[in-house]
Each structure stands twice: as C-alpha cells, then as structure tokens.
Design a protein around this motif. Structure first.
Motif, PDB file in Angstrom:
ATOM      1  N   PRO A  25       0.832  -1.217   0.000  1.00 48.82           N
ATOM      2  CA  PRO A  25       0.000   0.000   0.000  1.00 48.82           C
ATOM      3  C   PRO A  25       0.859   1.256   0.000  1.00 48.82           C
ATOM      4  CG  PRO A  25      -0.659  -1.508   1.756  1.00 48.82           C
ATOM      5  CD  PRO A  25       0.636  -2.009   1.224  1.00 48.82           C
ATOM      6  N   GLN A  26       0.327   2.323  -0.552  1.00 52.31           N
ATOM      7  CA  GLN A  26       1.017   3.604  -0.465  1.00 52.31           C
ATOM      8  C   GLN A  26       1.052   4.058   1.005  1.00 52.31           C
ATOM      9  OE1 GLN A  26       2.655   5.639  -2.517  1.00 52.31           O
ATOM     10  NE2 GLN A  26       2.423   4.364  -4.342  1.00 52.31           N
ATOM     11  N   PRO A  27       2.204   4.544   1.475  1.00 52.25           N
ATOM     12  CA  PRO A  27       2.315   4.948   2.887  1.00 52.25           C
ATOM     13  C   PRO A  27       1.248   5.934   3.334  1.00 52.25           C
ATOM     14  CG  PRO A  27       4.488   4.857   1.891  1.00 52.25           C
ATOM     15  CD  PRO A  27       3.507   4.631   0.783  1.00 52.25           C
ATOM     16  N   ALA A  28       0.824   6.837   2.440  1.00 46.61           N
ATOM     17  CA  ALA A  28      -0.211   7.803   2.831  1.00 46.61           C
ATOM     18  C   ALA A  28      -1.492   7.095   3.253  1.00 46.61           C
ATOM     19  CB  ALA A  28      -0.490   8.760   1.676  1.00 46.61           C
ATOM     20  N   PHE A  29      -1.832   6.001   2.568  1.00 43.68           N
ATOM     21  CA  PHE A  29      -3.052   5.278   2.902  1.00 43.68           C
ATOM     22  C   PHE A  29      -2.862   4.394   4.127  1.00 43.68           C
ATOM     23  CE2 PHE A  29      -3.786   6.783  -1.351  1.00 43.68           C
ATOM     24  CZ  PHE A  29      -5.090   7.225  -1.274  1.00 43.68           C
ATOM     25  N   VAL A  30      -1.642   3.937   4.362  1.00 44.33           N
ATOM     26  CA  VAL A  30      -1.361   3.227   5.619  1.00 44.33           C
ATOM     27  C   VAL A  30      -1.597   4.169   6.803  1.00 44.33           C
ATOM     28  CG1 VAL A  30       0.393   2.057   6.999  1.00 44.33           C
ATOM     29  CG2 VAL A  30       0.285   1.658   4.526  1.00 44.33           C
ATOM     30  N   ARG A  31      -1.151   5.408   6.667  1.00 38.61           N
ATOM     31  CA  ARG A  31      -1.368   6.376   7.751  1.00 38.61           C
ATOM     32  C   ARG A  31      -2.856   6.643   7.963  1.00 38.61           C
ATOM     33  NH1 ARG A  31       3.098   8.711   5.124  1.00 38.61           N
ATOM     34  NH2 ARG A  31       1.809  10.332   4.145  1.00 38.61           N
ATOM     35  N   LEU A  32      -3.620   6.721   6.879  1.00 39.22           N
ATOM     36  CA  LEU A  32      -5.070   6.888   7.015  1.00 39.22           C
ATOM     37  C   LEU A  32      -5.689   5.686   7.729  1.00 39.22           C
ATOM     38  CD1 LEU A  32      -5.960   8.323   3.485  1.00 39.22           C
ATOM     39  CD2 LEU A  32      -6.012   9.585   5.645  1.00 39.22           C
ATOM     40  N   ALA A  33      -5.247   4.491   7.358  1.00 32.71           N
ATOM     41  CA  ALA A  33      -5.759   3.281   8.005  1.00 32.71           C
ATOM     42  C   ALA A  33      -5.396   3.261   9.482  1.00 32.71           C
ATOM     43  CB  ALA A  33      -5.214   2.040   7.295  1.00 32.71           C
ATOM     44  N   ASP A  34      -4.183   3.708   9.801  1.00 37.01           N
ATOM     45  CA  ASP A  34      -3.751   3.739  11.201  1.00 37.01           C
ATOM     46  C   ASP A  34      -4.625   4.671  12.039  1.00 37.01           C
ATOM     47  OD1 ASP A  34      -1.713   1.955  10.673  1.00 37.01           O
ATOM     48  OD2 ASP A  34      -0.137   3.475  10.574  1.00 37.01           O
ATOM     49  N   ARG A  35      -5.210   5.663  11.388  1.00 36.07           N
ATOM     50  CA  ARG A  35      -6.095   6.616  12.085  1.00 36.07           C
ATOM     51  C   ARG A  35      -7.549   6.126  12.099  1.00 36.07           C
ATOM     52  NH1 ARG A  35      -5.088  11.918   8.799  1.00 36.07           N
ATOM     53  NH2 ARG A  35      -6.773  12.682  10.143  1.00 36.07           N
ATOM     54  N   GLY A  36      -7.785   4.931  11.555  1.00 36.23           N
ATOM     55  CA  GLY A  36      -9.126   4.373  11.544  1.00 36.23           C
ATOM     56  C   GLY A  36     -10.045   4.970  10.501  1.00 36.23           C
ATOM     57  N   LEU A  37      -9.471   5.608   9.470  1.00 30.43           N
ATOM     58  CA  LEU A  37     -10.281   6.326   8.490  1.00 30.43           C
ATOM     59  C   LEU A  37     -10.681   5.478   7.283  1.00 30.43           C
ATOM     60  CD1 LEU A  37      -8.389   9.743   8.588  1.00 30.43           C
ATOM     61  CD2 LEU A  37     -10.482   9.080   9.797  1.00 30.43           C
ATOM     62  N   LEU A  38     -10.052   4.325   7.096  1.00 26.37           N
ATOM     63  CA  LEU A  38     -10.427   3.437   5.985  1.00 26.37           C
ATOM     64  C   LEU A  38     -11.322   2.337   6.540  1.00 26.37           C
ATOM     65  CD1 LEU A  38      -7.063   3.148   3.994  1.00 26.37           C
ATOM     66  CD2 LEU A  38      -8.808   4.952   3.951  1.00 26.37           C
ATOM     67  N   SER A  39     -12.573   2.700   6.777  1.00 24.90           N
ATOM     68  CA  SER A  39     -13.489   1.803   7.473  1.00 24.90           C
ATOM     69  C   SER A  39     -14.849   1.801   6.783  1.00 24.90           C
ATOM     70  CB  SER A  39     -13.633   2.254   8.932  1.00 24.90           C
ATOM     71  OG  SER A  39     -14.135   3.581   8.995  1.00 24.90           O
ATOM     72  N   GLY A  40     -15.727   0.925   7.262  1.00 20.80           N
ATOM     73  CA  GLY A  40     -17.072   0.840   6.704  1.00 20.80           C
ATOM     74  C   GLY A  40     -17.052   0.297   5.287  1.00 20.80           C
ATOM     75  N   ARG A  41     -18.020   0.736   4.508  1.00 19.46           N
ATOM     76  CA  ARG A  41     -18.088   0.324   3.094  1.00 19.46           C
ATOM     77  C   ARG A  41     -17.147   1.238   2.302  1.00 19.46           C
ATOM     78  NH1 ARG A  41     -24.037   1.478   1.905  1.00 19.46           N
ATOM     79  NH2 ARG A  41     -23.458   3.164   3.318  1.00 19.46           N
ATOM     80  N   LEU A  42     -16.110   0.650   1.782  1.00 22.87           N
ATOM     81  CA  LEU A  42     -15.049   1.432   1.140  1.00 22.87           C
ATOM     82  C   LEU A  42     -14.872   1.005  -0.308  1.00 22.87           C
ATOM     83  CD1 LEU A  42     -11.609   2.453   2.473  1.00 22.87           C
ATOM     84  CD2 LEU A  42     -11.666   0.955   0.474  1.00 22.87           C
ATOM     85  N   LEU A  43     -14.670   1.989  -1.180  1.00 23.95           N
ATOM     86  CA  LEU A  43     -14.402   1.740  -2.591  1.00 23.95           C
ATOM     87  C   LEU A  43     -13.093   2.409  -2.982  1.00 23.95           C
ATOM     88  CD1 LEU A  43     -15.302   0.778  -5.469  1.00 23.95           C
ATOM     89  CD2 LEU A  43     -16.282   3.065  -5.765  1.00 23.95           C
ATOM     90  N   ASP A  44     -12.220   1.643  -3.628  1.00 21.93           N
ATOM     91  CA  ASP A  44     -11.010   2.189  -4.251  1.00 21.93           C
ATOM     92  C   ASP A  44     -11.279   2.295  -5.743  1.00 21.93           C
ATOM     93  OD1 ASP A  44      -8.516   2.799  -5.302  1.00 21.93           O
ATOM     94  OD2 ASP A  44      -7.438   1.305  -4.135  1.00 21.93           O
ATOM     95  N   SER A  45     -11.336   3.526  -6.224  1.00 25.20           N
ATOM     96  CA  SER A  45     -11.609   3.798  -7.636  1.00 25.20           C
ATOM     97  C   SER A  45     -10.299   3.764  -8.409  1.00 25.20           C
ATOM     98  CB  SER A  45     -12.257   5.177  -7.766  1.00 25.20           C
ATOM     99  OG  SER A  45     -12.342   5.564  -9.112  1.00 25.20           O
ATOM    100  N   GLY A  46     -10.153   2.752  -9.284  1.00 21.83           N
ATOM    101  CA  GLY A  46      -8.891   2.572 -10.005  1.00 21.83           C
ATOM    102  C   GLY A  46      -7.870   1.904  -9.110  1.00 21.83           C
ATOM    103  N   CYS A  47      -8.214   0.713  -8.619  1.00 23.35           N
ATOM    104  CA  CYS A  47      -7.451   0.062  -7.551  1.00 23.35           C
ATOM    105  C   CYS A  47      -6.182  -0.629  -8.014  1.00 23.35           C
ATOM    106  CB  CYS A  47      -8.338  -0.941  -6.822  1.00 23.35           C
ATOM    107  SG  CYS A  47      -8.837  -2.370  -7.832  1.00 23.35           S
ATOM    108  N   GLY A  48      -5.976  -0.779  -9.332  1.00 21.93           N
ATOM    109  CA  GLY A  48      -4.807  -1.517  -9.795  1.00 21.93           C
ATOM    110  C   GLY A  48      -4.828  -2.933  -9.267  1.00 21.93           C
TER     111      GLY A  48
END
Length: 208
Positions: A25-48
């Motif tokens: 994962p990109q480090p920026a998104f790891v930091r978001l996940a660490d803050r509990g912000l990647l939660s619930g119903r989540l969609l990655d648009s253009g996820c590769g």
C-alpha cells in the motif's frame, strides 16, 4: 465498456511493474488506516492490483476495488486469496461508478484523478458523487505541481483540486505528500526517483 489496451498491457504477466504498482500500500493510505479512516463500506476507484483495498480489508473494512484493467483485477483477486482476505474486486470504469448500483461510506483514489483531461475530470467527479452519499468522505492522492520535470502524469495544482470539487463537496484539507514509486523512474532525465510529489485531499460529500 472498452478497455484501453494500454491499461491492460501494463499489468500483463510478462510486463515490468508500472511505476505505481509497488507491491504494497502507499504509505499515505497506511497512515489513514492507522487513524481508523479506511473503514465501513469502502471503494477504491482505479485500484490496480489491489494493495490499498487489501490494506482496508485487513483493518476490517467492507472493501471493494474497481479497475478498468481485467489483468489488474485478476491479480488483485489472486492476492486476496493468497492472503486470506475478503475483498470484492470488479472490472469497472471509474467514469461510470454509478453502474455499480452501490454506495459507500469512504472512497479512495490513489493516482487516478490526475490521468484525466479537463472534460473527463468533470465526469470523474460526478462519477464519485454517484456512489458517495452526503456525509461520505473521499481521500484522493494525485500528482502535484511541486514535482519537478515533465515525465509522468499531468501535474495538478491545489486550486485545480478545489475547483473540481467546488460543487457539492467540501474540501476539508489538501496536504503535501508523496507517492512511492518503483526504482529507476526518472521524472527528470538522468535523475532517478524513489518518490513523487503529491497532494492528499480529504473531501466530504455535501447534501443537496
């Protein structure tokens, strides 16, 4: 939907990984996940190949990833199976997300917004809005005009981001960040780079 051959070709089994497909994962998104912000119903648009989706799934999100490349989606599904993670991956066009027939609490975009020209940029923002109800949040990371050189994606200015999301959105924040990239990438001739300058925007869908 027509898949541009160029997108599927970059994910072909015999092709070298594209600059953005770093195998984690990109480090920026790891930091978001660490803050509990990647939660619930989540969609990655253009996820590769799905690294950010699998990060969210591992943290408990009901995570979905879409990409226009069947090759990328096949690899993402294989990764999920190998890691024992539950995530949904579908071939879909980021400009037509409404066709999914789903809505989400959180959207993420790691390097998609900056690929579009002005006309498709407007369509893309409308596409994101179609799957994000009022109060939902989008975390979008794009190439920044702070990045020297001319190689690579179109550079995006902060004011362009604010203008693109001026109708029906609140721009909660735009912060300087970086994309990690595969070794050997040269955005300026003769100058290999391990990272590229980016903007990380936090966007909230408004009511009405």
């Amino acid at each position: 939907m027509t898949t541009p051959p160029s997108w599927d070709a970059v994910y072909a089994p015999d092709a070298a990984p594209p600059p953005w497909d770093i195998g984690r994962p990109q480090p920026a998104f790891v930091r978001l996940a660490d803050r509990g912000l990647l939660s619930g119903r989540l969609l990655d648009s253009g996820c590769g190949t799905g690294e950010n989706v699998l990060l969210a799934a591992a943290r408990g999100a009901e995570a979905t990833g879409v990409d226009i490349s069947p090759q990328a989606i096949a690899r993402a599904r294989d990764k999920a199976a190998e890691r024992g993670l539950t995530a949904r991956f579908e071939v879909a066009d980021a400009l037509r997300l409404g066709q999914l027939g789903m809505t989400f609490d959180v959207l993420i975009d790691s390097g998609v917004f900056h690929i579009f020209d002005d006309a498709d940029r407007e369509r893309y923002v409308a596409s994101l809005a179609a799957v994000l109800p009022p109060g939902g949040r989008c975390y979008l990371m794009c190439f920044s005009d702070r990045q020297p050189g001319t190689v690579g994606p179109r550079r995006v200015r902060q004011d362009e981001l604010r203008a693109a999301f001026s109708d029906g959105w609140e721009v909660a924040s735009i912060e300087a960040d970086t994309f990690e990239v595969n070794p050997g990438i040269e955005f300026s001739p003769g100058t290999p780079a391990a990272a590229a300058q980016a903007w990380l925007a936090s966007l909230v869908r408004r009511a009405g």
